[in-house]
Design a protein around this motif. Structure first.
Motif, PDB file in Angstrom:
ATOM      1  N   SER A 196       0.835  -1.201   0.000  1.00 50.50           N
ATOM      2  CA  SER A 196       0.000   0.000   0.000  1.00 50.50           C
ATOM      3  C   SER A 196       0.876   1.259   0.000  1.00 50.50           C
ATOM      4  O   SER A 196       0.609   2.217  -0.740  1.00 50.50           O
ATOM      5  CB  SER A 196      -0.911  -0.021   1.224  1.00 50.50           C
ATOM      6  N   LYS A 197       1.898   1.261   0.834  1.00 43.73           N
ATOM      7  CA  LYS A 197       2.807   2.411   0.902  1.00 43.73           C
ATOM      8  C   LYS A 197       3.561   2.590  -0.423  1.00 43.73           C
ATOM      9  O   LYS A 197       3.745   3.715  -0.890  1.00 43.73           O
ATOM     10  CB  LYS A 197       3.815   2.246   2.046  1.00 43.73           C
ATOM     11  N   GLN A 198       3.978   1.488  -1.026  1.00 38.76           N
ATOM     12  CA  GLN A 198       4.696   1.573  -2.304  1.00 38.76           C
ATOM     13  C   GLN A 198       3.787   2.129  -3.392  1.00 38.76           C
ATOM     14  O   GLN A 198       4.209   2.935  -4.208  1.00 38.76           O
ATOM     15  CB  GLN A 198       5.219   0.187  -2.706  1.00 38.76           C
ATOM     16  N   LYS A 199       2.506   1.712  -3.382  1.00 40.46           N
ATOM     17  CA  LYS A 199       1.542   2.244  -4.345  1.00 40.46           C
ATOM     18  C   LYS A 199       1.373   3.746  -4.139  1.00 40.46           C
ATOM     19  O   LYS A 199       1.335   4.514  -5.098  1.00 40.46           O
ATOM     20  CB  LYS A 199       0.193   1.532  -4.200  1.00 40.46           C
ATOM     21  N   ARG A 200       1.312   4.186  -2.879  1.00 41.56           N
ATOM     22  CA  ARG A 200       1.161   5.620  -2.580  1.00 41.56           C
ATOM     23  C   ARG A 200       2.388   6.401  -3.046  1.00 41.56           C
ATOM     24  O   ARG A 200       2.270   7.488  -3.593  1.00 41.56           O
ATOM     25  CB  ARG A 200       0.940   5.815  -1.069  1.00 41.56           C
ATOM     26  N   VAL A 201       3.565   5.819  -2.846  1.00 36.65           N
ATOM     27  CA  VAL A 201       4.805   6.463  -3.321  1.00 36.65           C
ATOM     28  C   VAL A 201       4.746   6.644  -4.828  1.00 36.65           C
ATOM     29  O   VAL A 201       5.062   7.715  -5.359  1.00 36.65           O
ATOM     30  CB  VAL A 201       6.044   5.629  -2.902  1.00 36.65           C
ATOM     31  N   ASN A 202       4.333   5.598  -5.543  1.00 34.17           N
ATOM     32  CA  ASN A 202       4.241   5.684  -7.005  1.00 34.17           C
ATOM     33  C   ASN A 202       3.214   6.726  -7.440  1.00 34.17           C
ATOM     34  O   ASN A 202       3.457   7.480  -8.394  1.00 34.17           O
ATOM     35  CB  ASN A 202       3.915   4.317  -7.601  1.00 34.17           C
ATOM     36  N   ASP A 203       2.073   6.773  -6.737  1.00 30.65           N
ATOM     37  CA  ASP A 203       1.055   7.769  -7.063  1.00 30.65           C
ATOM     38  C   ASP A 203       1.586   9.187  -6.844  1.00 30.65           C
ATOM     39  O   ASP A 203       1.363  10.082  -7.667  1.00 30.65           O
ATOM     40  CB  ASP A 203      -0.209   7.544  -6.219  1.00 30.65           C
TER      41      ASP A 203
END
Length: 187
Positions: free
Chosen positions: A63-70
Motif C-alpha cells: 500500500s505504501k509503495q503504491k502511494r509512493v508511485n502515485d
C-alpha cells in the motif's frame, strides 16, 4: 520473550505443517511428552501469529509503495526521470572513479606530448623555410614565375595594342647568337 528464546533454540528442518518435529535440544529432551506437546502448540500459535504479521506488513508495504508511485506521478517523477537521475549518479560515480581519473591523466599527458611534438615539427619547418636552400629555391621559382609572366604579357595582344608596340625579347638561344655575331664583328 522467553518463548522466543526457547523457539530460537529449537531448530526445524521443515515447517510444522509438513508434520516435521523440531530437533530436540537439551531443554526439549528433558521435557515430558505432555510438556513437549504444550510447547509445540505454543510454537505453532506463535508461528501462525508471526506469519499473519508478516502478511499484514507485506500488505502495508504494498500500500505504501503504491502511494509512493502515485505521489511520484503527481509530482512528475516518472520512470524516465528516475532513469535519468540514476544514469547521472552512475556517470558521476564513474567519472570520480580511480580508473577514470587515471585515464584522464593519461589522455592529458598524451595531449601534452602530442602538442609538444607538433610544436617541434612547426619549429623545424620554420627553420627549413628560413634556410639558405629554401631562400634559393624561392628566388629561382620567383624569377621563373616572373619570366613566364613577362613572356605572356609581351605576347598578349589587346584591343588597345598598336602594331609595332609589341616588343620582342630574344630567347636565350637568340641572345647567344647575337652575342657571338657581335663578337665576330659581323652585323
Amino acid at each position: 520473550m522467553a518463548d522466543m528464546d526457547t523457539s530460537e533454540k529449537t531448530q526445524t528442518h521443515l515447517s510444522p505443517d509438513d508434520g516435521a518435529v523440531p530437533k530436540p535440544d537439551k531443554e526439549t529432551a528433558e521435557m515430558s511428552a505432555e510438556e513437549r506437546a504444550l510447547k509445540e502448540k505454543e510454537w505453532l500459535e506463535e508461528l501462525h501469529k508471526t506469519e499473519e504479521e508478516v502478511n499484514t506488513l507485506k500488505q502495508v508495504l504494498a500500500s505504501k509503495q503504491k502511494r509512493v508511485n502515485d505521489l511520484k506521478k503527481l509530482l512528475g517523477v516518472g520512470i524516465v526521470s528516475r532513469f535519468s537521475k540514476d544514469m547521472n549518479e552512475s556517470i558521476t560515480r564513474l567519472s570520480e572513479s580511480d580508473v577514470m581519473l587515471k585515464a584522464n591523466s593519461a589522455f592529458k599527458s598524451a595531449g601534452e606530448k602530442t602538442s609538444a611534438a607538433f610544436s617541434t615539427v612547426g619549429r623545424k619547418l620554420e627553420d627549413v623555410k628560413n634556410s639558405e636552400f629554401m631562400k634559393s629555391v624561392e628566388e629561382k621559382v620567383g624569377s621563373a614565375y616572373d619570366s613566364v609572366k613577362r613572356s605572356k604579357s609581351l605576347f598578349a595582344i589587346g584591343p588597345e595594342a598598336k602594331v609595332g608596340s609589341i616588343k620582342h625579347e630574344p630567347s636565350p638561344a637568340e641572345a647567344a647568337t647575337d652575342v657571338a655575331t657581335e663578337a665576330s664583328g659581323n652585323p
